[in-house]
Design a protein around this motif. Structure first.
Motif, PDB file in Angstrom:
ATOM      1  N   ARG A  75      29.934  18.035  35.158  1.00  0.00           N
ATOM      2  CA  ARG A  75      29.962  18.844  36.375  1.00  0.00           C
ATOM      3  C   ARG A  75      31.150  18.504  37.252  1.00  0.00           C
ATOM      4  O   ARG A  75      31.766  17.448  37.115  1.00  0.00           O
ATOM      5  N   LEU A  76      31.398  19.409  38.162  1.00  0.00           N
ATOM      6  CA  LEU A  76      32.339  19.213  39.246  1.00  0.00           C
ATOM      7  C   LEU A  76      31.487  19.158  40.510  1.00  0.00           C
ATOM      8  O   LEU A  76      30.711  20.070  40.776  1.00  0.00           O
ATOM      9  N   ASP A  87      27.160  21.227  43.284  1.00  0.00           N
ATOM     10  CA  ASP A  87      27.432  20.894  41.888  1.00  0.00           C
ATOM     11  C   ASP A  87      27.761  22.163  41.111  1.00  0.00           C
ATOM     12  O   ASP A  87      27.023  23.156  41.179  1.00  0.00           O
ATOM     13  N   LEU A  88      28.865  22.125  40.382  1.00  0.00           N
ATOM     14  CA  LEU A  88      29.250  23.230  39.518  1.00  0.00           C
ATOM     15  C   LEU A  88      29.228  22.739  38.079  1.00  0.00           C
ATOM     16  O   LEU A  88      29.954  21.807  37.730  1.00  0.00           O
ATOM     17  N   PRO A  89      28.380  23.318  37.215  1.00  0.00           N
ATOM     18  CA  PRO A  89      28.331  22.876  35.818  1.00  0.00           C
ATOM     19  C   PRO A  89      29.649  23.185  35.114  1.00  0.00           C
ATOM     20  O   PRO A  89      30.287  24.197  35.391  1.00  0.00           O
ATOM     21  N   CYS A  90      30.057  22.300  34.214  1.00  0.00           N
ATOM     22  CA  CYS A  90      31.320  22.453  33.497  1.00  0.00           C
ATOM     23  C   CYS A  90      31.080  22.448  31.994  1.00  0.00           C
ATOM     24  O   CYS A  90      30.150  21.804  31.501  1.00  0.00           O
ATOM     25  N   ALA A 101      36.022  24.484  31.958  1.00  0.00           N
ATOM     26  CA  ALA A 101      35.719  25.570  32.899  1.00  0.00           C
ATOM     27  C   ALA A 101      34.497  25.165  33.695  1.00  0.00           C
ATOM     28  O   ALA A 101      33.500  24.704  33.134  1.00  0.00           O
ATOM     29  N   CYS A 102      34.594  25.276  35.022  1.00  0.00           N
ATOM     30  CA  CYS A 102      33.493  24.903  35.900  1.00  0.00           C
ATOM     31  C   CYS A 102      33.134  26.076  36.791  1.00  0.00           C
ATOM     32  O   CYS A 102      34.002  26.809  37.239  1.00  0.00           O
ATOM     33  N   GLY A 103      31.864  26.197  37.066  1.00  0.00           N
ATOM     34  CA  GLY A 103      31.482  27.244  38.004  1.00  0.00           C
ATOM     35  C   GLY A 103      30.246  27.974  37.682  1.00  0.00           C
ATOM     36  O   GLY A 103      29.449  27.842  36.911  1.00  0.00           O
TER      37      GLY A 103
END
Length: 103
Positions: A75-76, A87-90, A101-103
């Motif tokens: 994650r980011l 939290d943005l899964p990557c 790619a994250c988001g």
């Protein structure tokens, strides 16, 4: 002493020219005002139609960002100045081994 009709010609020419210039200026000013009004209306519509902010996204500056890979939750994470976090899964891109790619 009588004046000939031709002696008034320069005065009439100048007067007519000034009248025409005044009309042209008034017309262009009206067109300018109409264009400003149209732009203001267009901008107002764009503001109304702009996407709403997600309730999960804080408004304010970002304090820090971390990027975690190689764990079960890649994650980011964004830490916001107000103390909240997002939290943005990557996931790894399939095309290359080094792009994420994250988001």
């Amino acid at each position: 002493m009588s004046r000939s009709p031709y002696s008034l010609l320069p005065t009439l020419t100048i007067g007519t020219g000034l009248l025409v210039l005044g009309i042209v200026q008034l017309t262009s000013n009206n067109r300018f005002q109409q264009r400003i009004k149209n732009l203001e209306e267009l901008m107002g519509q764009q503001i109304i139609q702009s996407p709403k902010l997600d309730a999960k996204t804080p408004i304010g500056p970002i304090k820090s960002i971390t990027f975690r890979i190689g764990t079960k939750d890649d994650r980011l994470r964004i830490y916001w100045a107000d103390g909240s976090k997002s939290d943005l899964p990557c996931s790894k891109e399939h095309a290359t081994k080094e792009q994420w790619a994250c988001g």
